[in-house]
Every structure is written in structure tokens, then in C-alpha cells.
Design a protein around this motif. Sequence first.
Motif, PDB file in Angstrom:
ATOM      1  N   ARG A  35      19.878 -15.292   6.842  1.00 28.40           N
ATOM      2  CA  ARG A  35      18.557 -14.707   7.096  1.00 28.40           C
ATOM      3  C   ARG A  35      18.532 -13.227   6.696  1.00 28.40           C
ATOM      4  O   ARG A  35      17.584 -12.758   6.054  1.00 28.40           O
ATOM      5  N   LYS A  81      18.490 -12.980   2.852  1.00 30.39           N
ATOM      6  CA  LYS A  81      17.216 -13.318   2.205  1.00 30.39           C
ATOM      7  C   LYS A  81      16.159 -12.240   2.466  1.00 30.39           C
ATOM      8  O   LYS A  81      15.402 -11.874   1.566  1.00 30.39           O
ATOM      9  N   ALA A  82      16.138 -11.723   3.694  1.00 23.20           N
ATOM     10  CA  ALA A  82      15.156 -10.675   4.020  1.00 23.20           C
ATOM     11  C   ALA A  82      15.376  -9.429   3.168  1.00 23.20           C
ATOM     12  O   ALA A  82      14.449  -8.661   2.932  1.00 23.20           O
ATOM     13  N   MET A  83      16.623  -9.230   2.703  1.00 25.72           N
ATOM     14  CA  MET A  83      16.923  -8.043   1.899  1.00 25.72           C
ATOM     15  C   MET A  83      17.036  -8.368   0.408  1.00 25.72           C
ATOM     16  O   MET A  83      17.400  -7.497  -0.389  1.00 25.72           O
ATOM     17  N   GLY A  84      16.741  -9.612   0.027  1.00 25.96           N
ATOM     18  CA  GLY A  84      16.687  -9.951  -1.399  1.00 25.96           C
ATOM     19  C   GLY A  84      18.013 -10.360  -2.011  1.00 25.96           C
ATOM     20  O   GLY A  84      18.131 -10.409  -3.234  1.00 25.96           O
ATOM     21  N   ALA A 138      15.702 -19.330   5.935  1.00 27.51           N
ATOM     22  CA  ALA A 138      16.513 -18.992   4.753  1.00 27.51           C
ATOM     23  C   ALA A 138      17.396 -20.181   4.378  1.00 27.51           C
ATOM     24  O   ALA A 138      18.567 -20.032   4.037  1.00 27.51           O
ATOM     25  N   GLN A 146      23.820  -7.626   7.893  1.00 25.57           N
ATOM     26  CA  GLN A 146      22.476  -7.039   7.889  1.00 25.57           C
ATOM     27  C   GLN A 146      22.518  -5.583   7.434  1.00 25.57           C
ATOM     28  O   GLN A 146      21.713  -5.159   6.598  1.00 25.57           O
ATOM     29  N   TYR A 198      20.913  -4.371   3.996  1.00 29.08           N
ATOM     30  CA  TYR A 198      19.863  -3.364   4.112  1.00 29.08           C
ATOM     31  C   TYR A 198      20.165  -2.158   3.228  1.00 29.08           C
ATOM     32  O   TYR A 198      19.291  -1.669   2.494  1.00 29.08           O
TER      33      TYR A 198
END
Lengths: 266, 266
Positions: B38, B41-44, B68, B165, B169
Motif C-alpha cells: 500500500r 503504490k501510494a508513492m508510485g 494495492a 513508507q 515517501y
Amino acid sequence: MNDSAAKEPAINVPLALDNISIVLINTTHPGNIGAAARAMKAMGLSRLVLVGPADFPSGHATALASGADDILANARVVDTLDEALAGCQFVVGTSARVRGVSLELVEPKVCASQILDEAGQAQVALVFGREDRGMTNEELRRCHLQVHIPTNPDFSSLNLGAAVQVMAYELRMTQLARQGGVELPKTKQMTHASQEDMERFYQHLYETLVQIGFLEHSSHEKIMAKLRRMYGRIRPDRVELSILRGILSETGKFAKDSSAPSEEGS
Amino acid sequence: MNDSAAKEPAINVPLALDNISIVLINTTHPGNIGAAARAMKAMGLSRLVLVGPADFPSGHATALASGADDILANARVVDTLDEALAGCQFVVGTSARVRGVSLELVEPKVCASQILDEAGQAQVALVFGREDRGMTNEELRRCHLQVHIPTNPDFSSLNLGAAVQVMAYELRMTQLARQGGVELPKTKQMTHASQEDMERFYQHLYETLVQIGFLEHSSHEKIMAKLRRMYGRIRPDRVELSILRGILSETGKFAKDSSAPSEEGS
């Protein structure tokens, strides 16, 4: 060093972190409270405020806190956001959504800098909304600033604990930067040998060094580690690596032609 | 725009993210694999490699991935770190511990910058160790660089998903900075009115504006939101706030002395 200096401290950055409260609104999953507590403690934050949590205290929160029990034990539990914000002078909202009458919207790094500017002399609240729908308009209207974590536009779903982790991390990094700062290194433009080629080289190097009697059993691991570190720093390209392997091959031929050194088998 | 230009692209940063693999070694808890997916995916990021996971595929991983799923479905599962690193030209290890023969050690931001420099033209692996004891010396020796997330010295325990994360990020933020960048705002030095005082002011303002017939029911919420945004931007200190409230009080007296405007009750 004297009394008057003690009465007028410059902005004290570690103290500033103590003036920052993390406020979680209506958290559904207690595990997220625990994860937030762990993220906070690892980054040097300590003040947690829970607005109407669904399930707290909870064994699941404690499990996910993984040792940040003091953050949970000292957490302030209140019924309303206004109670959570009482005494605060600067309030920052976090929300993936930008609504009708939007606040000033900033990136996490800019937000962390503004929070630390404020927190040197005031109480600051950093507010996180519900897992499923974030903060309401009414809640965002309590804020002076809104931070937006720039997620992938195709998948902006950030876990609550992960969002707390990112902001806590930025606060800590901004604090550390103010205490010293980090310079970015120069870029490298070589096409380096692949990892497999490097492993084959290290194996060849090891065999050759044993063959010539340079490596003895008691020392070889540490020496090989130092050789890996040196060649890792060189990061040869394929041509440079073939030169190094050519040297090893010639060394091996010489060693075979001579008598084997007697200490190899000792 | 022509063929030769197409053959020699500049470092393509979105492409660079596609050249970065996240490698997780011997993950015990499948939830951490889901949380990592997750976060990625949130950070590409998209490429996940699992070295001997204890439990995968797993419903718990899928639940924590929270959509994700494609990252999990496309994850490469291998038995050894060497298999995971095959084809990679730059390998970065993550470890809280600094051991005997240490690698070059960098902060996350410096690490993200080096990774993106490399990933424009090569395959990069960012390796995370076990939940309980990180990476072994043997595994760290496979790496060119070691990243250290500067946690609280008194509590350096970072969840595996949280560590992924933070690094994901930083990679995204470094990518975005290269595409535009963010300037830090100036610091503010006022002692602002407290949140309770501001709420009392907004209530007083609202009552006065109704009293003088400025606010009508159909419009008051949007206008109050815009007034809140304006005064939120002003961020008055206590003296300024008492001036504003004085104006409201005088306005209220004037409104009481006159006849109530007829449109108020319409």
C-alpha cells in the motif's frame, strides 16, 4: 550561561517537538492508534490526543504500539475536536481532499517547517481525520493550515498510521536539518558491472588469495569483507572488472607454476 | 522530437521509479507485506520482491494492502537474496544497526537522491530486513550503500511497513522536487490568539451579521466559511482580536437602537 540568557531561550527544537500534539479524530481501528503511537515515539513526538476513538484502550493498540506504551498511557481522550484543540494556538489539518472553501495548502516539508516555527513558542495540533473519510468541512474550518501528502494521483489511499509516520518523520528531519543539515552527494554516471559479475569476481578473488597463501582461515572473513567494501566503493564497470579478473587469472597461473605455499593447509 | 533524441532520453524520473525494486527479506507478518504494498503504490512504486516470506500469499497481506492488490499479484517471490538482486546494478540496504565493517551510511533524503540518480539508467534494489533483526552482515555485504532512518535514539523501533513508507515517501518527494521543488515559507513571530478566543469571535461575528441583516439563511454557511478563512489568514493577536470584537459590540448596539431589518426573518 547567565540568568538573563536562561530567560530568553532561542527556539529550542527538541522542546518544540514537545509542543506538538497529534490529534486523531474518531479512529475506527485501534491498531492504527498503536501504529501512530509507535511512529510518534520513533520520531521523538510524545503528545497524543484521541477524539472519540471507537475502541480505546485496546490490546490491539498496545500490540501495534510495540513498546510505545507510554504514549498510549498518556494519551488524552476527549469527546470533541474543540476539547482537543483547547489551549492550542496553531492547528494544522491533514486531508487528501480539497474542498469548496479551502485552507492554505502546503507540502509536508513546508508544513513541518511552519509547525516547528510555531512550536518553539506555542502549542500546535496536527489533526488527522477518520480512516474512511478524513476530516469534515467543519473540522477543517478549525485549522490554520492544511497539509497534503502528495500521493500517487491514481492511488491516494494512505493508511492512518502511515500518514502519521510521514508527518512525524518530516518533523524530525526538519528538526535535524535545523541542527546541522545534510548535503546531497554528486551524481554518478557510470554503467556499473552487475551484481552477478561482482559476485563472480569476489569468488575469483577469494580463490586466488587462498591459492597464493594470502588468506588464512582465521582472518579471511574480515579481510574479504574489507575487500568487498573497497571494491564496492570503486564500483567498477565491465571493462575495469575484466582487467581485475585478468590480473587474478595471471596470478593464479603463476601460483600453479610455483610450489604451493606450505601454510595454506595449516 | 526526432529519432536520435528518442534514443538518448534524459533521466526520466517517473521511469526511474519503475526501475526501483523493494526487496523484503524473510518477512514474518503478512500484514507488513500488505502495508508495504500500500505504501509503495501510494508513492508510485510498483516492483515488490519477497525473499522467503513466512506466509504469502495471505488474506492478511491483501487486507492491509487495501487495494494495492496488483503490487501483491505481481510480487516476485524468491528463495535467496542473490536471486532477488540478479540483474540489479545498485543495491541499497536498510538497517538500524551499524556493524563492524560498515558501508557508506546515508540519510533517507541523500539515499533517495542517489537511488534516483542510478535508477534513471540502471536497476536498483532497496532491501529491508526481518522485523526482529534486520539484515545480516552477509546481506549488508551485497549492498553498495546503507540508509539509516534517524529515529529517536531512545526508541529506534520502526515498523517494517513504516520504514518502507518513509523511504517510498522520500523517493516520491525527491522525484517531485526534481520536477519543480518547494520553497520554505518565512517564519512568523506573533503570539496569536487562542483557538477558544477565535471561536468566541466567530460566534460574535455571526450574531452581529445576522443582527444587522447581512447574513441570510441561504448564504450564511458559505460566507462564514470565507470569513473564517480570511480571519484565519490574519491570525490576530489578542489586542487585534479585542479591536475586532469592539467593532462588533458597537455595531450590535447600533443595530439594537435601529429597527430590526425586515428581511432577517424571511
